[in-house]
Design a protein around this motif. Structure first.
Motif, PDB file in Angstrom:
ATOM      1  N   TYR A   1      17.138  65.633  79.046  1.00 31.79           N
ATOM      2  CA  TYR A   1      15.892  64.952  78.708  1.00 31.79           C
ATOM      3  C   TYR A   1      16.046  64.286  77.336  1.00 31.79           C
ATOM      4  N   THR A   2      15.388  63.134  77.173  1.00 24.05           N
ATOM      5  CA  THR A   2      15.519  62.386  75.915  1.00 24.05           C
ATOM      6  C   THR A   2      14.162  61.940  75.371  1.00 24.05           C
ATOM      7  N   GLY A   3      13.101  62.637  75.710  1.00 26.33           N
ATOM      8  CA  GLY A   3      11.785  62.272  75.208  1.00 26.33           C
ATOM      9  C   GLY A   3      11.061  61.331  76.143  1.00 26.33           C
ATOM     10  N   ALA A   4       9.789  61.066  75.848  1.00 30.18           N
ATOM     11  CA  ALA A   4       8.965  60.190  76.682  1.00 30.18           C
ATOM     12  C   ALA A   4       7.777  59.709  75.873  1.00 30.18           C
ATOM     13  N   GLU A   5       6.985  58.837  76.492  1.00 31.02           N
ATOM     14  CA  GLU A   5       5.814  58.277  75.831  1.00 31.02           C
ATOM     15  C   GLU A   5       4.792  59.364  75.512  1.00 31.02           C
ATOM     16  N   LYS A   6       4.662  60.332  76.392  1.00 30.39           N
ATOM     17  CA  LYS A   6       3.713  61.421  76.206  1.00 30.39           C
ATOM     18  C   LYS A   6       4.464  62.738  75.984  1.00 30.39           C
TER      19      LYS A   6
END
Length: 980
Positions: A350-355
């Motif tokens: 995983y590399t992060g997201a908008e939320k």
């Protein structure tokens, strides 16, 4: 309400792509941002030089150069029309205006979706059935998943005037001003199989809800491993993808156990959390990961080609930080990673997201005293910076308890990504700290009865009782005067620190630059006891425990001679891959170069021997209260640097809308510099390399080896339609020696031969509505692979007999998924293979200790089956969802195997069951219970692999003690997870 919708989008983040999340946010009212993004997209400069190409092909070519996606129906826009387009560095809007207008086509932009439709004057031609002067109506509805949750960002096409919309955050869509008639709705979204639904508009508005089915095989998913990103259905290689949901459902015991989900692999994970064994398409090996490459986020974690020490499964761990896994089987695996002809497994984080998102899970092993905590969180710092951090910690007494804590430790991983404001790329930094100790579950003993099953000896049962001694500590004062202390309860203890960065940028000229770098430092201490022989107590010798008390032994008891392995492995790795990508016309080119520096400084590595009881939790034995507790045997080291320089290139040629040709080539230059130990001098003062290992290294010989190998591949993919495709591929690869081969004391250049590998495969992919299928047939062959046969001797311990072998394998691999009902889904995976030696002979005269036992003899194994590879290996699993309940049940069948190339000892086929049940208290909180080896199957995975190819089993007496390793016994697990 608005906040609830935002939360729903987060829950769907694993199943919808980035553009869908952006569309969902746009639907909440961020119109200004949408307009800005649309302008940025349309201002993107592109270059196209295509002559006499289909409209669909032209749009696909443009799509590769932009950060958007075209949405259209080929039939409605007549995408098979051929046109000429020649532009250089022109804005996208200008190219689209000049290209589409003459075709009576128009477009509109929704975030990064460009929806192509026919102009109104042409629209009347698309009406299937229209009643003149009839009133027009509205067609609307909602798109939901199999659980009834609405899906935002789904593309819905109606074959009237090329109408196309994207569902809002409520999963709603609407078409207005639709005349009466018969139409077709086409619904598609990444993560789901596409749906076509026939509708009729008669006398009023039509409200229709559509359920989308999970794309279990993920044929529409974008694959990033092995070249330019593309959908799985467009790839000309056999690819298996495992997402985070699959991982949680399967609940693997360890990283090796998870690989059982991949066809083409024969997996033995009976070593517990210790080293496992993975065979790929029948290639011969004694164990380990000889032909299988493991990657983390696109970079290898260890060079391919090692058996058990070092073992790559100790360099990475599967936890909640893994978003999905891509497994490239055969095909262009040899282009993706050096010296990897069989398969590449790429673990993507995983590399992060908008939320903001996150998950925490607590697990307990009810049958083994395991306690484990996993966690992973991610999100954004601001509009440009995203992050992810997670890991695990656990303590575990062991499925087969050794009498002390078997496994303890964990890892911490994190990354942070800065996205450039011009949307042309990003910079990502990442790091990992791993500190984990595991028990290496090695062979035990059972009385032979001819059935190939792990029978009991008295009260001792090798299936659920450990031979690991509880007297774990010992010391040794080496020849240099240093006292070294060891503790076998430390098992395999790995400490690793890694850090790196990824730079990705697309220039104004369309070149995508991607550089991936990692520095990794690993220390691994191995302290384990390998049972070597099992002998009867003579009834007269008095033995003592280490504290000096007399051991109570009686006639009929047995004793175990053990080889104690103590190794100190240290390596430093520097890996850097630089890729350049660009699309020229219908060519998608990739040029790359890489360096993998692997520096090893192992040792001192001592082997010892000791005697112990043959029973559960045994104690070590000595011949007198003052006798030495261990007997030192040998000393060895591995000191050297291996540097692999690589250059590779690929070209993905879109011949037309249906045909795609993939070409690839790689060249690897391996330079190995090291210090090879020797143990004696000849009379003339020169090194004697024939002298066997002792406790004193006489000196070292500096060596330098330089070898160049190459791989090439060609694949062809025929996309029949959006739901099905055919592919074929031919590959020439290689298998190279590793630094341990060159470091061997009795190194002989004649024993290092070129090992070419040849592969060919054809396959079929299909996914529509309730059924998905990925099937392939393959041929693989390897020449001159170096094989080591271990032969036990009374006076010299285990001795190695070196030889070369060549094999060929015919195999069929399949993955199929079928949605039986709304709640019940079936999945079938498996491999059928015929793997045999085409040239394999072994002569005893290469080892004097073996000649003394077997005489000067040459054995031929040509035509025999490859050891420990079953003809059939298959798994059928079922997932059932009912309201808040989820049930998973899987049954595996593993066919019979031979333990050695003589085909003299056959292990029977067996079936293995596992299952679990989950309950969701809320959308955020769920519990899960599962059982591994549900029926507690008693199965040998290894028989007498030490010299049984030279044994006539018809003459072996029933009850003779033999070494072997069994399937892990039934284990029970429970977890509680909170997700947001």
């Amino acid at each position: 309400m608005k906040e609830a919708f935002n939360f729903q989008v987060i829950l769907r983040a694993m199943r919808i792509s980035l553009y869908q999340v952006v569309v969902a946010i746009w639907a909440l009212g961020n119109a200004n941002a949408a307009e800005s993004n649309a302008q940025t997209l349309l201002s993107k400069k592109i270059s196209v030089n295509l002559n006499n190409k289909e409209v669909e092909n032209v749009l696909q070519n443009i799509e590769k150069q932009i950060s958007g996606k075209f949405v259209f129906s080929t039939k409605i826009i007549r995408g098979d029309r051929k046109i000429n387009v020649r532009v250089k560095d022109q804005p996208l809007y200008k190219v689209l205006d000049e290209t589409l207008k003459p075709l009576d086509l128009t477009y509109r932009v929704t975030e990064n979706l460009i929806i192509i439709s026919r102009t109104s004057k042409d629209g009347a031609q698309s009406l299937p059935v229209v009643k003149s002067k009839a009133p027009n109506f509205t067609v609307s509805g909602k798109i939901k998943d199999s659980k009834g949750e609405t899906l935002g960002g789904v593309t819905v096409l109606l074959n009237y005037k090329s109408n196309g919309v994207v569902t809002d955050i409520n999963g709603a869509f609407s078409f207005v001003d639709i005349p009466e008639g018969s139409y077709t709705l086409t619904i598609s979204s990444i993560g789901f199989t596409s749906v076509k639904k026939e509708i009729q508009v008669i006398g009023g508005d039509l409200q229709i809800d559509v359920e989308m089915k999970d794309d279990i095989l993920q044929l529409q998913e974008i694959i990033v491993t092995g070249g330019n990103p593309k959908k799985k259905i467009e790839s000309s290689v056999a690819i298996t993808t495992i997402n985070n949901k699959d991982i949680q459902t399967r609940a693997p015991l360890n990283s090796t156990d998870l690989l059982k989900a991949i066809p083409g692999l024969t997996v033995e994970s009976t070593g517990g959390d210790g080293p496992g064994n993975v065979w790929v398409r029948g290639f011969p090996q004694q164990g380990g990961y000889i032909f299988l490459g493991i990657m983390e986020d696109g970079l290898p974690v260890l060079p391919t080609g090692y058996n058990s020490l070092p073992s790559v499964d100790q360099y990475y761990k599967t936890d909640l930080t893994i978003k999905n896994i891509e497994a490239v089987r055969g095909g262009n695996a040899s282009i993706v990673m050096a010296n990897t002809p069989g398969a590449v497994i790429n673990n993507l984080s995983y590399t992060g997201a908008e939320k903001t998102y996150g998950k925490f899970k607590a697990t307990t092993g009810l049958s083994q005293g395991l306690y484990r905590l996993d966690g992973n969180v991610g999100g954004k710092v601001n509009s440009n910076i995203r992050y992810n951090i997670g890991g695990f910690y656990r303590t575990d007494k062991g499925i087969v308890p050794p009498g002390y804590t078997a496994n303890q430790g964990g890892q911490l991983k994190g990354n942070m990504t800065y996205n450039f404001k011009n949307q042309k790329g990003f910079v990502r930094v990442y790091g990992k700290y791993l500190n984990d100790k595991v028990q290496w579950m090695l062979t035990s003993f059972y009385p032979y009865d001819g059935t190939g099953k792990p029978t009991k000896f008295g009260s001792f049962d090798m299936v659920n009782q450990s031979l690991a001694t509880i007297d774990t500590k010992f010391s040794y004062k080496s020849a240099d005067g240093v006292t070294r202390n060891y503790d076998m309860s430390d098992g395999i203890h790995t400490k690793q620190g890694a850090g790196g960065f990824q730079f990705n940028y697309t220039t104004d000229q369309g070149w995508e630059i991607n550089n991936n770098f990692r520095y990794q430092h690993t220390n691994m201490n191995v302290t384990a006891g390998i049972p070597a022989s099992n002998v009867a107590y003579n009834g007269t010798t008095q033995y003592y425990y280490l504290d000096g008390t007399a051991a109570s032994l009686k006639s009929g008891d047995r004793l175990v001679n053990v080889t104690g392995v103590t190794q100190q492995l240290e390596d430093v790795q520097i890996v850097n891959y630089l890729d350049l990508k660009k699309t020229f016309g219908n060519h998608s080119l990739l040029f790359g170069a890489g360096i993998h520096q692997y520096n090893r400084n192992d040792g001192p590595n001592y082997n010892f021997s000791y005697l112990q009881e043959f029973k559960e939790k045994p104690r070590r034995l000595i011949t007198s209260p003052t006798a030495a507790q261990i007997t030192p045997l040998t000393l060895s080291t591995v000191i050297g640097d291996s540097r692999t320089l690589s250059a590779y290139a690929s070209d993905e040629i879109t011949l037309n809308a249906k045909w795609r040709l993939d070409l690839g080539a790689r060249i690897d230059n391996q330079n190995v510099d090291g210090k090879r130990p020797f143990y004696a001098y000849k009379a003339d003062g020169t090194p004697d390399y024939t002298k066997a290992s002792t406790l004193v290294i006489a000196d070292y010989t500096n060596y330098s080896e330089n070898v160049t190998n190459w791989s090439a591949t060609a694949g062809l993919n025929y996309k029949i339609n959006n739901e099905s495709a055919l592919f074929a591929r031919a590959t020439r690869a290689y298998n190279a020696p590793n630094i341990a081969d060159y470091n061997a004391t009795a190194y002989d250049p004649a024993k290092i031969k070129k090992r070419p590998v040849y592969l060919g495969e054809i396959g079929f992919k299909y996914a529509k509505n309730d059924f998905s299928l990925f099937a392939s047939a393959s041929y693989s062959a390897i020449k001159n692979v170096s094989l080591s046969i271990t032969v036990p001797t009374i006076s010299s311990g285990n001795q190695s007999l070196l030889a070369f072998g060549s094999t060929r394998t015919y195999s069929a691999e399949f993955e199929a998924s079928y949605k039986v009902t709304k709640s019940l889904n079936l999945r079938l995976t498996g491999t059928v293979q015929d793997s045999k030696y085409t040239d394999y002979s072994a002569s005893t005269n290469t080892n004097s200790a073996i000649v003394a036992i077997l005489g000067d003899t040459t054995y031929s194994f040509t035509g025999k089956r490859t050891e420990r590879v079953p003809v059939l290996n298959t798994e059928l699993s079922a997932t059932y969802d009912y309201k808040k309940f989820n049930i998973y049940l899987a049954g595996s069948y593993i066919g019979s195997r031979f333990t050695a190339p003589s085909d003299s000892y056959k292990l029977p086929a067996y079936a293995l069951m596992k299952g679990g049940a989950g309950y969701s208290f809320t959308k955020n909180l769920n519990a899960r219970f599962w059982v591994d080896n549900l029926l507690n199957a008693r199965v040998l995975t290894e028989g007498d692999v030490r010299g049984d190819q030279f044994r006539d089993f018809s003459a072996v007496e029933i009850g003779t003690m033999m070494p072997g390793r069994a399937l892990l016994p039934r284990s029970l697990w429970l977890s509680l997870a909170f997700e947001f």
